[in-house]
Design an enzyme around this catalytic site. Structure first.
Site, PDB file in Angstrom:
ATOM      1  N   CYS A  65       0.807  -1.228   0.000  1.00 13.95           N
ATOM      2  CA  CYS A  65       0.000   0.000   0.000  1.00 13.95           C
ATOM      3  C   CYS A  65       0.839   1.277   0.000  1.00 13.95           C
ATOM      4  CB  CYS A  65      -0.967   0.010   1.185  1.00 13.95           C
ATOM      5  SG  CYS A  65      -0.179   0.227   2.795  1.00 13.95           S
ATOM      6  N   HIS A 102      -1.679  11.195  15.802  1.00 18.17           N
ATOM      7  CA  HIS A 102      -2.303  10.456  14.704  1.00 18.17           C
ATOM      8  C   HIS A 102      -1.223   9.588  14.074  1.00 18.17           C
ATOM      9  CE1 HIS A 102      -4.578   9.582  11.063  1.00 18.17           C
ATOM     10  NE2 HIS A 102      -3.511   9.947  10.374  1.00 18.17           N
ATOM     11  N   HIS A 105      -4.385   4.460  10.037  1.00 16.92           N
ATOM     12  CA  HIS A 105      -5.691   3.806  10.100  1.00 16.92           C
ATOM     13  C   HIS A 105      -5.514   2.295  10.153  1.00 16.92           C
ATOM     14  CE1 HIS A 105      -6.670   7.788   8.487  1.00 16.92           C
ATOM     15  NE2 HIS A 105      -7.819   7.614   9.094  1.00 16.92           N
ATOM     16  N   ASP A 109      -8.274  -5.834   6.084  1.00 20.66           N
ATOM     17  CA  ASP A 109      -7.792  -6.580   4.919  1.00 20.66           C
ATOM     18  C   ASP A 109      -6.359  -7.082   5.087  1.00 20.66           C
ATOM     19  OD1 ASP A 109      -6.437  -4.177   4.750  1.00 20.66           O
ATOM     20  OD2 ASP A 109      -7.116  -3.677   2.734  1.00 20.66           O
ATOM     21  N   ARG A 118      -4.883  -4.836   9.143  1.00 21.83           N
ATOM     22  CA  ARG A 118      -3.730  -4.125   8.571  1.00 21.83           C
ATOM     23  C   ARG A 118      -3.682  -2.740   9.194  1.00 21.83           C
ATOM     24  NH1 ARG A 118      -3.456  -0.527   3.972  1.00 21.83           N
ATOM     25  NH2 ARG A 118      -5.578  -1.193   3.485  1.00 21.83           N
ATOM     26  N   CYS A 120      -2.194   0.413   8.982  1.00 16.62           N
ATOM     27  CA  CYS A 120      -1.524   1.188   7.942  1.00 16.62           C
ATOM     28  C   CYS A 120      -1.039   2.482   8.594  1.00 16.62           C
ATOM     29  CB  CYS A 120      -2.524   1.452   6.820  1.00 16.62           C
ATOM     30  SG  CYS A 120      -1.830   2.314   5.418  1.00 16.62           S
TER      31      CYS A 120
END
Length: 133
Positions: A65, A102, A105, A109, A118, A120
């Site tokens: 990704c 932050h 996310h 998947d 996952r 990410c």
């Protein structure tokens, strides 16, 4: 729950690089494939804002990704999850439980054999501490 570590905006700006500030304090996102990566070998990924251990190298995987991906946090209380409805989507935001940074996310998947999640995470939100040995 309120973050344990609280600093003024000016203190965060002074401590962090411009990109780390934008991602961690303003809930930004770095461009995919823009982070140079991390040292090889075992170790722990820490929050770049407060140094809290968040993920280990053995839960990292290449999801393709463009951001570092992990199957699980180091311990459940290391991160917090919040509903994020920005950009016309419904996602689950991941933040550092110690300072509220932050991180990225979490998506459903990931590798099924590792729980199917996952995480990410923006590379600029992480520091890597390589294990000695």
């Amino acid at each position: 729950m309120a973050p344990k570590i609280q600093k003024s905006d000016a203190e965060w700006r002074e401590q962090l690089s411009e990109s780390a500030y934008r991602v961690t304090r303003l809930a930004g996102t770095e461009r995919p494939f823009s982070h140079p990566g991390f040292a090889p070998g075992p170790g722990t990924f820490l929050c770049t804002c407060c140094g809290e251990p968040l993920f280990t190298k053995d839960t990292k995987f290449d999801s393709g990704c463009g951001w570092p991906s992990f199957t699980a946090p180091l311990k459940g209380e290391a991160v917090e999850e919040h509903v994020d409805t920005t950009h016309g989507m419904r996602r689950t935001e991941v933040t550092c439980s110690s300072c509220g940074a932050h991180l990225g996310h979490v998506f459903p998947d990931g590798p099924p054999e590792a729980g199917g999640l996952r995480y990410c995470i923006n590379g600029v939100a992480l520091d890597f501490e390589q294990e000695e040995g």
